[in-house]
Design an enzyme around this catalytic site. Structure first.
Site, PDB file in Angstrom:
ATOM      1  N   ILE A 129      52.702 -33.760  -4.615  1.00 37.45           N
ATOM      2  CA  ILE A 129      53.062 -32.418  -5.070  1.00 37.45           C
ATOM      3  C   ILE A 129      53.912 -32.542  -6.328  1.00 37.45           C
ATOM      4  O   ILE A 129      54.933 -33.237  -6.327  1.00 37.45           O
ATOM      5  CB  ILE A 129      53.828 -31.640  -3.975  1.00 37.45           C
ATOM      6  CG1 ILE A 129      53.068 -31.687  -2.641  1.00 37.45           C
ATOM      7  CG2 ILE A 129      54.069 -30.209  -4.437  1.00 37.45           C
ATOM      8  CD1 ILE A 129      51.648 -31.194  -2.665  1.00 37.45           C
ATOM      9  N   LYS A 130      53.462 -31.887  -7.397  1.00 41.77           N
ATOM     10  CA  LYS A 130      54.165 -31.982  -8.682  1.00 41.77           C
ATOM     11  C   LYS A 130      55.246 -30.910  -8.780  1.00 41.77           C
ATOM     12  O   LYS A 130      54.973 -29.721  -8.584  1.00 41.77           O
ATOM     13  CB  LYS A 130      53.185 -31.795  -9.844  1.00 41.77           C
ATOM     14  CG  LYS A 130      52.362 -33.018 -10.152  1.00 41.77           C
ATOM     15  CD  LYS A 130      51.371 -32.749 -11.264  1.00 41.77           C
ATOM     16  CE  LYS A 130      51.931 -33.077 -12.619  1.00 41.77           C
ATOM     17  NZ  LYS A 130      50.899 -33.008 -13.683  1.00 41.77           N
ATOM     18  N   ILE A 131      56.453 -31.355  -9.083  1.00 38.15           N
ATOM     19  CA  ILE A 131      57.589 -30.443  -9.263  1.00 38.15           C
ATOM     20  C   ILE A 131      58.224 -30.753 -10.622  1.00 38.15           C
ATOM     21  O   ILE A 131      58.559 -31.907 -10.892  1.00 38.15           O
ATOM     22  CB  ILE A 131      58.632 -30.615  -8.142  1.00 38.15           C
ATOM     23  CG1 ILE A 131      57.999 -30.313  -6.777  1.00 38.15           C
ATOM     24  CG2 ILE A 131      59.845 -29.714  -8.387  1.00 38.15           C
ATOM     25  CD1 ILE A 131      58.927 -30.543  -5.589  1.00 38.15           C
TER      26      ILE A 131
END
Length: 368
Positions: A139-141
């Site tokens: 998951i890209k944050i």
């Protein structure tokens, strides 16, 4: 003959493709890149999905189903993108299993409109992870100041994270701290640290684009001699920061409990200045335990003619420091540049997300 992409892999650099579309998945193109060009992962972002959806033929059937079910635009985008990422995760499962989860990774970004809201970002990260339901999803944050608590909270839940949009060395230190904080909380909560992975995506070419523009404005021979050097210098010093944190007592405690290092990932590796070699941000950023995520054009150039000569990062730190000092001596503020790049990066993702929503809205309307 050993290909340049094989040499890169042998030198400890994981090649990830910075692109995904349903067409790539259904045509066998992505599998072919895995088989022939050493691709072991994929990164996506709102711009990539906007481009994929603009060529809507591959999505026509699903869009018609979503329109019939009365799905909202936001719900449709969520369904379409998570389905693509799940499919890609399944394709990369053998690589994920063979590398104990280090590679075989597919990244999907939280809605960029949430970048300044830590709680909403954390909630969206959990929703994406649960919906995709594959252990090799990342998951890209974004690494905004407000994103750092979300990174820690998401890691603490046992969710693997790709921290994106890093430009500054100070912010990178904050990202490393957030990762370790998340691991410490995960350990306290009885999570298995060996199943949690993370990469820290350091953007390269955009640093050169902005600094080179400012060097041109200065206009002296000394300024022009520095063009095309700051992006590499910044990334190499990031690798020094990575090496230093592996030597801390805090990290050694986590490693002893089974934690995986957060690998540096070189992003924005497509060369923007045509006067620079097209594989510059590949051949000059070779170091063990790193990832280079490449647009297909850069991947093809690397496979075709990149000169891979082994580690080109370790031991370059004084030289890299000298470059950034020389840039500062030209009156160019490093802090100002990296702050501007972060702001612009968020705006670009917001714009792409709006384009993605508009494309899907049109497709839903047509299907109805």
């Amino acid at each position: 003959m050993t290909t340049p992409t094989q040499k890169l892999s042998d030198a400890g650099v994981s090649i990830w493709l910075d692109d995904l579309s349903r067409q790539r998945l259904t045509s066998g193109n992505l599998q072919e890149l895995i088989d022939t060009k050493n691709v072991v992962g994929v990164t996506t972002n709102p711009t990539i999905f906007a481009a994929a959806l603009a060529d809507g033929e591959s999505y026509r059937e699903q869009v018609a189903e979503l329109a019939k079910a009365g799905a909202s635009v936001d719900d449709a985008v969520f369904r379409i993108t998570t389905d693509d990422v799940r499919h890609a995760c399944d394709l990369f499962t053998p690589i994920a299993q063979a590398t104990q989860g280090v590679d075989g990774r597919v990244s999907i970004e939280v809605d960029p409109r949430l970048a300044q809201d830590a709680d909403a970002t954390s909630a969206m990260a959990q929703k994406l992870s649960q919906t995709i339901d594959r252990p090799n999803a990342l998951i890209k944050i974004p690494a905004t100041e407000k994103g750092l608590p979300s990174i820690a909270a998401t890691i603490a839940e046992g969710i693997s994270v790709n921290v994106t949009l890093i430009f500054s060395l100070d912010r990178y230190r904050g990202v490393i701290n957030a990762y370790m904080q998340g691991l410490e909380e995960a350990l306290e909560n009885g999570k298995d640290l060996s199943t949690i992975h993370s990469v820290a995506s350091f953007f390269v070419s955009r640093v050169d684009t902005e600094i080179d523009k400012r060097l041109d404005a200065v206009g002296t021979d000394e300024a022009k001699a520095l063009k095309g050097k700051a992006g590499l210098a910044n990334a190499r010093l990031a690798y020094q920061v990575y090496e230093e944190q592996l030597e801390t007592e805090r990290w050694k405690r986590l490693a002893a409990a089974g934690a995986n290092p957060q690998r540096p990932l070189w992003a924005s590796t497509g060369v923007k200045d045509p006067s620079l070699p097209d594989t510059l941000y590949v051949s000059e950023l070779v170091a063990p335990n790193t990832v280079n995520t490449m647009p297909e054009k850069t991947l093809d150039a690397t496979y075709d003619h990149a000169e891979i000569t082994g580690d080109t990062v370790t031991g370059t730190y004084q030289q890299a420091t000298d470059v950034l000092n020389a840039v500062a001596e030209q009156g160019i503020s490093y802090e100002e540049v990296v702050d501007q790049l972060e702001t612009e990066g968020l705006k670009k993702f917001d714009k792409s997300w709006d384009e993605l929503l508009a494309t899907v809205r049109t497709a839903l309307d047509e299907a109805r």
